[in-house]
Enzyme design. Structure first.
Site, PDB file in Angstrom:
ATOM      1  N   LYS A  45       0.823  -1.213   0.000  1.00 50.14           N
ATOM      2  CA  LYS A  45       0.000   0.000   0.000  1.00 50.14           C
ATOM      3  C   LYS A  45       0.858   1.265   0.000  1.00 50.14           C
ATOM      4  O   LYS A  45       0.450   2.294  -0.520  1.00 50.14           O
ATOM      5  CB  LYS A  45      -0.904   0.038   1.235  1.00 50.14           C
ATOM      6  CG  LYS A  45      -1.847  -1.146   1.406  1.00 50.14           C
ATOM      7  CD  LYS A  45      -2.988  -1.122   0.420  1.00 50.14           C
ATOM      8  CE  LYS A  45      -4.061  -2.146   0.744  1.00 50.14           C
ATOM      9  NZ  LYS A  45      -3.656  -3.540   0.497  1.00 50.14           N
TER      10      LYS A  45
HETATM   11  C1  LIG Z   1      -4.153  -4.623  -0.177  1.00 51.01           C
HETATM   12  C2  LIG Z   1      -3.352  -5.869  -0.189  1.00 51.01           C
HETATM   13  C3  LIG Z   1      -3.552  -6.874  -1.160  1.00 51.01           C
HETATM   14  C4  LIG Z   1      -4.655  -6.805  -2.207  1.00 51.01           C
HETATM   15  O1  LIG Z   1      -4.405  -5.819  -3.185  1.00 51.01           O
HETATM   16  P1  LIG Z   1      -5.583  -5.317  -4.118  1.00 51.01           P
HETATM   17  O2  LIG Z   1      -5.025  -4.146  -4.848  1.00 51.01           O
HETATM   18  O3  LIG Z   1      -6.693  -4.912  -3.190  1.00 51.01           O
HETATM   19  O4  LIG Z   1      -5.967  -6.430  -5.010  1.00 51.01           O
HETATM   20  C5  LIG Z   1      -2.740  -7.995  -1.129  1.00 51.01           C
HETATM   21  N1  LIG Z   1      -1.786  -8.140  -0.180  1.00 51.01           N
HETATM   22  C6  LIG Z   1      -1.574  -7.206   0.777  1.00 51.01           C
HETATM   23  C7  LIG Z   1      -0.535  -7.453   1.809  1.00 51.01           C
HETATM   24  C8  LIG Z   1      -2.329  -6.028   0.793  1.00 51.01           C
HETATM   25  O5  LIG Z   1      -2.120  -5.121   1.762  1.00 51.01           O
END
Ligand SMILES: *Cc1c(COP(=O)(O)O)cnc(C)c1O
Length: 467
Positions: free
Chosen positions: A116
């Protein structure tokens, strides 16, 4: 560059408006009216350029005319200087026994050790820049079940023009996740723990946004994953990875642990912009709505069952709407009705033509909890490397599917220490904790406990904004 809503009934906007608006007023998501193209010469050059330079070149057309290239370049440099690896998004080898070479793309070297950060570190700076240009301020309100909250807090702390109120369900997030949020001592960061579940927190946030006089008065804003700027920022590591592995000429496949479909959508966008992509592989845990849709052509909501990869425990992948928009040749009128029906009935049948187009570039598969555990253990015993459970979902799927003959870049979305308990259960060994995570235990926490009551939260938001 102009932006239009996937549901066709919202005003056409520029980047700065889309950045601050988040969701379109017709309930749709903003998409660029036309995607910029990255040519052969640029792709070959990208293979040898630093991450920040590729980012500036890829993102400049998306942010124009709201933001000039020099300002963008400065924000990009600052955003990725916070990463703990000199390559920002490094690539490592993973031994493979199948026909495809496997590589791990480490997206987790940002301030909170989660993927993120890649988008949010830039988003916080874009917000601040745009707010200053408009001489205004906002209150960002969000709900988190874990990773997004801390990444948003790190992105917004001490930024001019932004107050941030983050709700989390009391006692229902891990201690590391809580401390990552509550130990940030910045006067514009306000943590609230709600006596309730994550869904209660999300409902409270939705209710505040639905109250239009409150929303306007407090100038509420969101940094959630439907914000186009996040998708755009995520296209960059597809370009750096694809060009490093394929020299800008050969194709690469990508296998992505998928929740809200933001990450893998960025891969699709990169492919539309000219990156040579073979297969895009959707990897789900047992909450597998997208894998089932890919197989059957029917998108159908089921109950969410908690897993060891909680960032992927979702019922509806909101960014999938953007893919449907593109695959349907931008049929906004169809999509508007389809999404309303889907919300009402929990089911959306996709046409044969649409499903065929989906399968032309996407593969999909799921990993069970047992497979996740076995994969973490196997990677550790074969290589000594630790991988987190989200990454393990993708490794498990990549190993099972033989997708074309191109190398597969597997997205690693969290640092293993963030999910140390799961990793230790699988391997018998605790992954080393980075100093920044160890330090959290000695810091003072700051958080306000509130009941699950809209009035109490609204009062809190008002006083935080007036301070
Ligand atoms: C948010 C997240 C995901 C999923 O990503 P998307 O863009 O929502 O598909 C996968 N792994 C982790 C560790 C995340 O924080």
């Amino acid at each position: 560059m102009k932006y239009q809503s996937t549901r066709g009934e919202a005003p056409i906007l520029e980047f700065g408006d889309v950045l601050l608006a988040g969701l379109a007023v017709d309930g749709g998501l903003y998409m660029p009216s036309e995607l910029p193209e990255i040519g052969q010469a640029d792709l070959r050059a990208f293979a040898n350029l630093p991450y920040t330079e590729v980012a500036t070149r890829v993102l400049a057309p998306f942010v124009a005319p709201s933001i000039d290239e020099d300002s963008l370049g400065r924000m990009v440099e600052e955003a990725y200087a916070t990463f703990r690896h000199p390559d920002v998004v490094p690539i490592t080898e993973l031994p493979s026994e199948g026909v495809n070479d496997h590589h791990i793309v480490e997206l987790h070297w940002g301030p909170t050790f989660s993927f993120k950060d890649v988008a949010l570190q830039l988003l916080g700076r874009l917000f601040e820049h745009e707010l200053e240009r408009r001489a205004t301020s906002v209150t960002v309100v969000g709900a988190t079940s874990g990773d997004t909250g801390s990444a948003a807090i790190e992105a917004c702390r001490d930024r001019e023009g932004i107050e941030l109120v983050m709700l989390h369900p009391r006692g229902r997030i891990s201690e590391v996740q809580r401390r990552q949020m509550t130990t940030v001592a910045s006067s514009n960061i306000h943590n609230v723990s709600i006596d309730g579940t994550f869904d209660d927190c999300q409902d409270l946030v939705k209710a505040m946004f639905a109250d239009s006089s409150f929303r306007q008065q407090r100038r509420l804003a969101a940094v959630n994953s439907i914000n186009w700027a996040r998708v755009a920022a995520q296209t960059v590591y597809y370009f750096t990875t694809g060009t490093q592995l394929g020299g800008g000429e050969r194709q690469t496949s990508f296998c992505v642990p998928t929740g809200n479909f933001g990450n893998i959508l960025a891969g699709y966008i990169a492919a539309q912009m000219g990156l040579p992509v073979d297969r895009l592989i959707i990897a789900s845990n047992h909450n597998d709505i997208l894998t089932r849709t890919h197989l059957s052509g029917l998108m159908e909501i089921e109950q969410v069952i908690p897993s060891t990869s909680p960032a992927m425990d979702i019922q509806v992948s909101s960014n999938f709407e953007r893919l449907l928009f593109d695959l349907s040749d931008r049929e906004a009128a169809w999509l508007r009705t389809a999404m309303q029906d889907f919300r009402a009935n929990g089911q959306l049948p996709l046409s044969e033509a649409l499903i065929t187009r989906l399968r032309n570039i996407f593969d999909a598969d799921r990993a069970s909890e047992l497979e996740v555990e076995e994969t973490i253990a196997d990677v550790h015993s074969a290589t000594g490397q630790f991988i987190d459970p989200h990454t393990a979902v993708a490794v498990s799927v990549a190993r099972r599917l033989e997708a074309g003959s191109s190398p597969i870049a597997i997205m690693s979305t969290a640092h293993p220490a963030k999910f140390g308990d799961v990793v230790q259960d699988a391997t018998g060994v605790a992954p080393a904790q980075p100093e920044e995570i160890k330090d959290l235990y000695g810091r003072t926490e700051s958080c306000t406990d509130l009941p699950n009551e809209l009035n109490a939260i609204m009062e809190f938001v008002s006083s935080a904004t007036n301070a």
